[in-house]
Design a protein around this motif. Structure first.
Motif, mmCIF file in Angstrom:
data_model
loop_
_atom_site.group_PDB
_atom_site.id
_atom_site.type_symbol
_atom_site.label_atom_id
_atom_site.label_comp_id
_atom_site.label_asym_id
_atom_site.label_seq_id
_atom_site.Cartn_x
_atom_site.Cartn_y
_atom_site.Cartn_z
ATOM 1 N N LEU A 135 49.834 14.939 3.813
ATOM 2 C CA LEU A 135 49.652 13.500 3.640
ATOM 3 C C LEU A 135 50.749 12.908 2.761
ATOM 4 C CD1 LEU A 135 47.715 10.945 3.810
ATOM 5 C CD2 LEU A 135 46.766 11.782 1.640
ATOM 6 N N ALA A 137 51.955 8.882 1.038
ATOM 7 C CA ALA A 137 51.753 7.441 0.873
ATOM 8 C C ALA A 137 53.119 6.828 0.623
ATOM 9 C CB ALA A 137 50.809 7.151 -0.285
ATOM 10 N N TYR A 146 50.236 4.995 5.046
ATOM 11 C CA TYR A 146 50.082 6.449 5.029
ATOM 12 C C TYR A 146 50.835 7.082 6.203
ATOM 13 C CZ TYR A 146 46.277 5.062 1.947
ATOM 14 O OH TYR A 146 45.534 4.491 0.952
ATOM 15 N N GLY A 215 43.949 9.120 3.316
ATOM 16 C CA GLY A 215 44.909 8.392 2.509
ATOM 17 C C GLY A 215 44.244 7.523 1.462
#
Length: 273
Positions: A135, A137, A146, A215
């Motif tokens: 993941l 950001a 995200y 996210g």
């Protein structure tokens, strides 16, 4: 490429940008506060673990930092960079992508429908805790979105600051970004959650709703680690306990207090600016 073919490509590309709202951060998350703390951390030069050029010919002008890796709830790497466009995978022949490859590192993702970010291959290989499709950001132009770690840069030299066609044009929709034209200012914040991987990742596509769910969850934890969850805009709320300056966010230092004055460099205390 003919003008007609280019126009058809752009129209089909922009039609997929309607997905942007699906992978944007919940507006209640303090993206501005996170960005502010990251910028302060960079200016103080905390815990730089690797540096790479933003473009070939540059000095190593982008610095990956690990001062947030010791956070209790959302340990992350972060860096400020530009945003070039990666069209590898399904759309490897996108305009301006003369050296495109048919595959991305962990599949053959579709750059027009999957938001992903890119890391230098050496950094990925040297840091075993970073999972494929981790993941991320990305805060760009005041908004947070995200994505996943979908590809790496193995060029010579390896450069940093790159995202899929969808993510780049979602960040900067008026700039006409493509494989040969990127966003050049070093003002995009990339946050890497190395151990967090959303569910629903396939060979070409991903589950956008699962990406957003994870996210928002992890971004809220990060904001809490930075003392931003109460809306104080930069960690000026309750002071975190610390053992060194590296335990503190942004430009804060680890203090002990004597007559209400901060003495930094002590073995333990509380974070303060």
């Amino acid at each position: 490429m003919s003008l007609l073919r280019a126009s058809v490509f752009l129209l089909s590309t922009f039609s997929s940008f309607g997905l942007a709202a699906d992978f944007s951060a919940d507006p209640s998350i303090d993206a501005a506060g996170i960005y502010k703390d990251a910028d302060a951390s960079l200016k103080s030069g905390k815990s730089i673990v690797a540096s790479y050029p933003a473009s070939p010919g540059d000095s190593d002008n982008v610095h990956i930092q690990a001062d947030w890796l010791n956070h209790p709830h959302a340990p992350v790497y972060h860096f400020l960079a530009d945003m070039d466009v990666d069209c590898d995978g399904v759309d490897y022949k996108c305009p301006g992508n003369g050296d495109g490859q048919k595959e991305t590192d962990f599949g053959a993702l579709d750059a027009r429908s999957v938001p992903w970010y890119v890391l230098p291959n050496k950094f990925y290989k040297a840091n075993k805790g970073i999972k494929p499709n981790a993941l991320g950001a990305i805060i760009c132009d005041g908004k947070m979105y995200y994505g996943i770690f979908g590809d790496s840069n193995g060029d010579t030299p390896e450069v940093i600051g790159e995202a899929s066609l969808l993510l780049a044009n979602t960040c900067f929709p008026k700039d006409g970004l493509n494989g040969g034209k990127g966003h050049t200012s070093l003002d995009v914040l990339y946050i890497v959650f190395p151990s967090q991987v959303p569910s629903g990742i396939g060979e070409n596509t991903i589950d956008i709703s699962a990406l957003k769910k994870l996210g928002d969850e992890q971004a809220r934890l990060l904001a809490s680690d930075l003392n931003l969850d109460s809306g104080n805009g930069g960690g000026s709320g309750d002071q975190d306990e610390c053992n060194s300056d590296g335990d503190c966010s942004g430009s804060q230092v680890c203090c002990t207090f004597s007559e209400s004055r901060c003495s930094s460099g002590k073995s333990s205390g509380k974070c303060d600016g």
